[in-house]
Design a protein around this motif. Sequence first.
Motif, PDB file in Angstrom:
ATOM      1  N   LEU A 377     -26.530 -87.040  53.196  1.00 31.86           N
ATOM      2  CA  LEU A 377     -26.132 -88.487  52.723  1.00 31.86           C
ATOM      3  C   LEU A 377     -25.009 -88.647  52.025  1.00 31.86           C
ATOM      4  N   LEU A 378     -24.843 -87.552  51.087  1.00 31.11           N
ATOM      5  CA  LEU A 378     -23.689 -87.480  50.404  1.00 31.11           C
ATOM      6  C   LEU A 378     -22.940 -85.906  50.599  1.00 31.11           C
ATOM      7  N   LYS A 379     -21.817 -85.809  50.668  1.00 35.65           N
ATOM      8  CA  LYS A 379     -20.844 -84.439  50.653  1.00 35.65           C
ATOM      9  C   LYS A 379     -20.840 -83.939  49.468  1.00 35.65           C
ATOM     10  N   PRO A 380     -21.305 -82.635  49.241  1.00 35.44           N
ATOM     11  CA  PRO A 380     -21.262 -82.034  47.814  1.00 35.44           C
ATOM     12  C   PRO A 380     -19.599 -81.741  47.547  1.00 35.44           C
ATOM     13  N   THR A 381     -19.152 -81.777  46.219  1.00 32.61           N
ATOM     14  CA  THR A 381     -17.847 -81.628  46.065  1.00 32.61           C
ATOM     15  C   THR A 381     -17.625 -79.941  45.854  1.00 32.61           C
ATOM     16  N   GLU A 382     -18.700 -79.542  45.821  1.00 31.22           N
ATOM     17  CA  GLU A 382     -18.715 -77.759  45.810  1.00 31.22           C
ATOM     18  C   GLU A 382     -20.177 -77.423  46.263  1.00 31.22           C
ATOM     19  N   GLY A 383     -20.312 -76.151  46.599  1.00 28.57           N
ATOM     20  CA  GLY A 383     -21.456 -75.600  46.968  1.00 28.57           C
ATOM     21  C   GLY A 383     -22.014 -75.947  48.546  1.00 28.57           C
ATOM     22  N   GLU A 384     -23.070 -75.504  48.651  1.00 23.90           N
ATOM     23  CA  GLU A 384     -23.778 -75.642  50.107  1.00 23.90           C
ATOM     24  C   GLU A 384     -25.268 -75.850  49.696  1.00 23.90           C
ATOM     25  N   GLY A 385     -25.956 -76.756  50.961  1.00 26.72           N
ATOM     26  CA  GLY A 385     -27.180 -76.720  51.106  1.00 26.72           C
ATOM     27  C   GLY A 385     -27.566 -76.327  52.611  1.00 26.72           C
ATOM     28  N   PHE A 386     -28.889 -75.759  52.637  1.00 26.62           N
ATOM     29  CA  PHE A 386     -29.395 -75.489  54.045  1.00 26.62           C
ATOM     30  C   PHE A 386     -30.535 -76.020  54.073  1.00 26.62           C
ATOM     31  N   ILE A 387     -30.937 -76.586  55.255  1.00 27.46           N
ATOM     32  CA  ILE A 387     -32.417 -76.888  55.727  1.00 27.46           C
ATOM     33  C   ILE A 387     -32.848 -76.419  56.983  1.00 27.46           C
ATOM     34  N   ALA A 388     -33.916 -75.585  56.796  1.00 29.31           N
ATOM     35  CA  ALA A 388     -34.542 -74.797  57.842  1.00 29.31           C
ATOM     36  C   ALA A 388     -33.432 -73.816  58.523  1.00 29.31           C
ATOM     37  N   GLY A 389     -32.728 -73.283  57.757  1.00 32.35           N
ATOM     38  CA  GLY A 389     -31.458 -72.507  58.235  1.00 32.35           C
ATOM     39  C   GLY A 389     -30.204 -73.223  58.417  1.00 32.35           C
ATOM     40  N   TYR A 390     -29.998 -74.314  58.730  1.00 32.36           N
ATOM     41  CA  TYR A 390     -28.876 -75.103  59.310  1.00 32.36           C
ATOM     42  C   TYR A 390     -28.101 -75.441  57.929  1.00 32.36           C
ATOM     43  N   ASN A 391     -26.802 -75.178  57.898  1.00 34.58           N
ATOM     44  CA  ASN A 391     -25.854 -75.495  56.814  1.00 34.58           C
ATOM     45  C   ASN A 391     -25.719 -76.992  57.041  1.00 34.58           C
ATOM     46  N   LEU A 392     -25.558 -77.586  55.927  1.00 34.76           N
ATOM     47  CA  LEU A 392     -25.664 -79.129  55.982  1.00 34.76           C
ATOM     48  C   LEU A 392     -23.898 -79.336  56.113  1.00 34.76           C
ATOM     49  N   ARG A 393     -23.212 -78.533  55.688  1.00 33.75           N
ATOM     50  CA  ARG A 393     -21.786 -78.785  56.297  1.00 33.75           C
ATOM     51  C   ARG A 393     -21.444 -78.889  57.486  1.00 33.75           C
ATOM     52  N   LYS A 394     -21.961 -77.649  58.240  1.00 38.45           N
ATOM     53  CA  LYS A 394     -21.459 -77.149  59.721  1.00 38.45           C
ATOM     54  C   LYS A 394     -22.211 -77.639  60.682  1.00 38.45           C
ATOM     55  N   SER A 395     -23.489 -78.065  60.210  1.00 36.72           N
ATOM     56  CA  SER A 395     -24.618 -78.479  61.311  1.00 36.72           C
ATOM     57  C   SER A 395     -25.515 -79.673  60.814  1.00 36.72           C
ATOM     58  N   PRO A 396     -24.863 -80.612  60.496  1.00 38.17           N
ATOM     59  CA  PRO A 396     -25.336 -81.753  59.408  1.00 38.17           C
ATOM     60  C   PRO A 396     -26.591 -82.491  60.539  1.00 38.17           C
ATOM     61  N   SER A 397     -26.406 -82.488  61.735  1.00 37.10           N
ATOM     62  CA  SER A 397     -27.355 -83.254  62.596  1.00 37.10           C
ATOM     63  C   SER A 397     -28.474 -82.510  62.921  1.00 37.10           C
ATOM     64  N   ARG A 398     -28.302 -80.966  63.057  1.00 38.54           N
ATOM     65  CA  ARG A 398     -29.519 -80.327  63.172  1.00 38.54           C
ATOM     66  C   ARG A 398     -30.288 -80.362  61.976  1.00 38.54           C
ATOM     67  N   ALA A 399     -29.553 -80.235  60.897  1.00 35.29           N
ATOM     68  CA  ALA A 399     -30.320 -79.939  59.426  1.00 35.29           C
ATOM     69  C   ALA A 399     -31.245 -81.439  59.362  1.00 35.29           C
ATOM     70  N   ARG A 400     -30.539 -82.578  59.603  1.00 39.48           N
ATOM     71  CA  ARG A 400     -31.249 -83.684  59.314  1.00 39.48           C
ATOM     72  C   ARG A 400     -32.349 -84.115  60.163  1.00 39.48           C
ATOM     73  N   SER A 401     -32.203 -83.239  61.453  1.00 37.86           N
ATOM     74  CA  SER A 401     -33.525 -83.482  62.353  1.00 37.86           C
ATOM     75  C   SER A 401     -34.619 -82.869  62.036  1.00 37.86           C
ATOM     76  N   ARG A 402     -34.498 -81.942  61.078  1.00 42.84           N
ATOM     77  CA  ARG A 402     -35.790 -81.173  60.491  1.00 42.84           C
ATOM     78  C   ARG A 402     -36.349 -81.840  59.388  1.00 42.84           C
ATOM     79  N   LEU A 403     -35.851 -82.950  58.939  1.00 44.26           N
ATOM     80  CA  LEU A 403     -36.341 -83.537  57.742  1.00 44.26           C
ATOM     81  C   LEU A 403     -36.753 -84.885  57.802  1.00 44.26           C
ATOM     82  N   GLY A 404     -37.384 -85.111  56.804  1.00 43.92           N
ATOM     83  CA  GLY A 404     -37.832 -86.754  56.780  1.00 43.92           C
ATOM     84  C   GLY A 404     -37.740 -86.890  55.237  1.00 43.92           C
ATOM     85  N   TYR A 405     -37.178 -88.285  55.029  1.00 44.25           N
ATOM     86  CA  TYR A 405     -36.470 -88.690  53.668  1.00 44.25           C
ATOM     87  C   TYR A 405     -37.486 -90.190  53.497  1.00 44.25           C
TER      88      TYR A 405
END
Length: 576
Positions: A377-405
């Motif tokens: 929901l927010l783009k980091p100024t620096e650094g990276e986040g991964f959800i179930a192996g998916y990079n939130l910068r490169k594959s945000p839709s796939r990453a979000r499909s694996r989480l509930g918020y």
Amino acid sequence: MISIEHVKKSFGNTSIPAIDNISVQILPGQITGIVGPDGAGKTTLVRLIAGLLEPSDGQINVFGYDSVKETPAIREIMGYMPQRFGLYEDLTVIENLELYAEMRGLEKSKQKERFGELLHFTGLESFTKRISGRLSGGMKQKLGLACSLIKMPKLLLLDEPGVGVDPISRRELWRMVRELLAHDVIVVWNTAYLDEAEACDEVLLLNKGTQLFYGQPTKLIQKIKGRVLHLRGLATNKQRKILAQLIQQPETLDGTIQGSAIRIVLKSGVLPQQLNVQKFIDDSEKVEIVSVTPCFEDGFIDILGGTVKGESVLAQRKPKPAGDNLPVVVAHNLTKRFGLFTAVRNNNFEIKRGEIFGLLGPNGAGKSTTFRMLCGLLKPTEGEGFIAGYNLRKSPSRARSRLGYMAQKFSMYGELTVRQNLNFFAGTYGLWGLAKRKAVGAMLDIFDLGQYSSVSASVLPLGFKQRLSLAAALMHEPDVLFLDEPTSGVDPLTRREFWSHINALVENGVTVLVTTHFMDEAEYCDRIALIYRGETIATGTPDDLKQSVKNNSTLTDPTLEDAFITLIEKMEQSKS
């Protein structure tokens, strides 16, 4: 004093009154707490005392004034802080004070001196020009308290002032309110936090509008003496499973996790040796059963008849695949700046499959910002986040499909019904046709939302709003569940129900990232990261954090709240 005599309040044609035959006398110079489950009638009673509602029957007198016939006289001597932040968020701190001074008729010549006193009293001197909507939760509550004290009241009504406020800010609120007692003020403190209720001089316990107890908290605690146990020495990660089994036993009234231990409350008349723990553990394990001091929450659960028995239906779901043991959530040097302000700085952590990881910290520390970056929901100024192996910068839709918020604030569509909300969120998670109908039906059943399926979300009781939010987050059976203060403002019974669902999910391999201001709730976490001013200042199990401050001469048996406050104070001292 406040004299409440046989007061009853009904709304509309309903046969069940919101307040039913309450009779108490509330004295000056003390704090009287009003506690009870959601829908108990706490806020209704506060509004009756304030003259905002008229009783259907009975009478309320405040310092001799009738609450119906002499309401203006009561309002002249009253300060009132409502449940929700009731100030103007687009005005600055000083502008809100000026507005309230005008409304309360404080002479211009006295305003500057009074503002100075209140700003010093609440520690807001440096924030007079800040827009109040941009204040942290604790600072908003302090400003609300300051506005209610524009004229020194004889009666101060506080409707859940600690909701959504971190432990440090809550302690400061208590200190400030305690100082007012020297002026013989009557303070009525409506609360969902039972550690706050225990700190009150008198407590009125309500349930479904009826009065269950009125008196000193210690009298309720005495009733539970000798029936509270700690089970220590359990194997790592077994607490959740054993707790779920122990709760079903006829001898137990309540149970919670406290770090590596389980806290059990026995039913009246049951002796500690009658609790058969051995059948739930391996023969090689040596579990120590220790009697511990009861607290007000134990007495509260006891007088309400105990927690709801029965295993969460979510425990019956198919477990998540074991995977390759790689971390499911990764934060790598996460940093977020808003202009010149750094909200989060170089946060690093990894969360394993089937683990509960807690983010703790004061209001404004950067917890929710970290959440939003990891949810995409927010783009980091620096650094990276991964959800179930998916990079939130490169594959945000796939990453979000694996989480509930589940967001901090109620984020369902208020004008839609419960069923319509669930249908909408099922669609956003890619569920259609039969799969969608099955998911909606399952959520209505699991969270007992069927009775409200045609009701607009905006008018749901708070506990059911939280159930709906959690249900929406679980529609697609995510691998990761993000919970941002999921039980803020709800009563202990509802919180236990929530955590029975969360524990069941975790046992089936779901990973949970949670923020909370309830320190007893944080005890459920496998590991905790304590964040302060955007940086992680401590990481470890709940027991690790408590142990880290144990050498403090004043903390021989520290709670997690003690650890929270001590670690932040140490960091504050080192920076100063």
